[in-house]
Enzyme design. Structure first.
Site, mmCIF file in Angstrom:
data_model
loop_
_atom_site.group_PDB
_atom_site.id
_atom_site.type_symbol
_atom_site.label_atom_id
_atom_site.label_comp_id
_atom_site.label_asym_id
_atom_site.label_seq_id
_atom_site.Cartn_x
_atom_site.Cartn_y
_atom_site.Cartn_z
ATOM 1 N N HIS A 74 0.822 -1.221 0.000
ATOM 2 C CA HIS A 74 0.000 0.000 0.000
ATOM 3 C C HIS A 74 0.852 1.265 0.000
ATOM 4 C CE1 HIS A 74 0.225 1.167 4.358
ATOM 5 N NE2 HIS A 74 0.311 -0.133 4.585
ATOM 6 N N ASP A 130 5.874 2.000 6.878
ATOM 7 C CA ASP A 130 4.661 1.219 6.641
ATOM 8 C C ASP A 130 3.801 2.036 5.677
ATOM 9 O OD1 ASP A 130 2.318 -0.296 6.818
ATOM 10 O OD2 ASP A 130 1.704 0.645 8.704
ATOM 11 N N GLU A 172 -5.198 1.887 2.579
ATOM 12 C CA GLU A 172 -5.094 0.739 3.476
ATOM 13 C C GLU A 172 -5.312 1.160 4.918
ATOM 14 O OE1 GLU A 172 -2.763 -2.347 5.911
ATOM 15 O OE2 GLU A 172 -2.704 -0.158 5.872
ATOM 16 N N GLU A 173 -4.773 2.316 5.290
ATOM 17 C CA GLU A 173 -4.857 2.769 6.676
ATOM 18 C C GLU A 173 -6.258 3.220 7.067
ATOM 19 O OE1 GLU A 173 -2.557 2.063 8.461
ATOM 20 O OE2 GLU A 173 -0.625 2.250 7.455
ATOM 21 N N HIS A 195 3.240 3.713 12.926
ATOM 22 C CA HIS A 195 2.112 4.649 13.012
ATOM 23 C C HIS A 195 2.481 5.860 13.875
ATOM 24 C CE1 HIS A 195 -1.609 2.311 11.449
ATOM 25 N NE2 HIS A 195 -0.518 1.955 10.804
#
Length: 340
Positions: free
Chosen positions: A61, A170, A198-199, A309
């Protein structure tokens, strides 16, 4: 690949605003022979290298965690919305807003002004604001508007002998690895898919899976590493430097046992360092992909990232190389045939 990761990490691509990342990838791979590219309605970049054999999809992603301008207060401070961010890690971090990259900082009440009770509790996002130095609401609205995306300004760099630091590891790690894999030729009908949002709930992957309808899929991801002093061995999710992590279960997927065993066996055969992803929390694009249409066999490879994150994460270069090596071995040795 490391140079590619640096460039990808430094691009801003908050969920729903992945255009800059997508344009970078398209430009970087445009001269690879026998590649067809298209962008679907969601914004996923679908790269196809037509070949004989089953349809195999690898996905990573493009989006990163970030914020969105909700509105501007009378005093010029900016209220924001977010997804996937702990408010404790964003205070006093520098950010940029919108296409014009308006600079700002996430502000909170100074410790000198807090009561003892306030000092004991973490501030909520609703108590935090972005300050761009505007004198009032009208002044701020000259530079930003509701709906603008807000990204952190962290720059990628090397740490020590084998670590890297950056934002959006990420999943720009997965994107960098997938870009390298596209250069190779495999005996399958190969799809490399760079997904969006995606998140925000694995949204782009669902549309991409219906478009491709793969027989088998492999997701390349960044995952949580908690090898910190307060964690014992039993509670580790993954550890930096212990190799690529292979997922057996998470919140969205119970990986086909044959796929998990096959990935582990492939790593052993090729002498690739690997570890199980021991936590079952979180989720990634394997969730919607393995359920789409009539379903497909899907697995996940992940690179451990400390402080995931957040405005800055740390990963190990050796783990990144292990991800590439295992994905390449899975494809090159036609291991996908053994799970179909």
């Amino acid at each position: 690949m490391l140079r590619r990761l640096e460039e990808l990490s430094n691009i801003n691509g908050v969920s729903g605003d992945e255009g800059k990342v997508r344009r970078y990838i398209k430009e970087a791979i445009k001269d690879i022979p026998n590649v067809q590219m298209r962008t679907d309605t969601m914004g996923n970049l679908i790269v196809h290298k037509k070949g004989q054999g089953p349809k195999v999809m690898l996905a990573a992603h493009m989006d990163e965690v970030g914020m969105l301008v909700l509105g501007v207060l009378d005093n010029g401070l900016i209220a924001y919305s977010q997804r996937g961010l702990d408010p404790r890690v964003v205070v006093s971090k520098r950010v940029v807003i919108g296409d014009d990259m308006v600079e700002g900082v996430i502000g909170a009440k100074a410790i000198h002004l807090q009561t003892r009770e306030e000092m004991k509790a973490a501030l909520a996002h609703s108590e935090l604001f972005v300050d761009i130095g505007a004198k009032d609401k009208d002044d701020a609205l000259k530079y930003v508007k509701p709906g603008d995306h807000i990204a952190f300004t962290t720059r990628f760099k090397r740490l020590g002998e084998s670590k890297v630091l950056g934002k959006a590891l990420d999943d720009r790690i997965g994107c960098a690895v997938l870009m390298e894999l596209i250069k190779n030729t495999y005996e399958c009908d190969f799809y490399a898919v760079f997904t969006v949002q995606e998140e925000l709930g694995l949204r782009g992957a669902m549309a991409a899976a219906y478009a491709v309808q793969p027989d088998a899929a492999l997701i390349l991801e960044g995952t949580v590493a908690n090898d910190t002093p307060d964690a014992d061995d039993a509670s580790y999710a993954t550890k930096l430097g212990a190799g690529v992590a292979i997922t057996f279960m998470d919140r969205a997927t119970i990986v086909n046992p044959n796929m998990f065993k096959l990935l582990a066996a492939t790593a052993k055969e090729a002498n690739i360092k690997w570890q199980p992803r021991q936590t079952t929390s979180g989720a990634n694009d394997a969730g919607p992909i393995h359920q789409a249409c009539a379903g497909c066999v899907a697995g996940s490879l992940a690179v451990p990232c400390r402080y995931i994150h957040s405005p800055a994460s740390i990963a190990d270069i050796n783990d990144i190389n292990s991800m590439y090596a295992l994905a390449d071995a899975f494809l090159k040795n036609k291991k996908f045939n053994e799970v179909l």
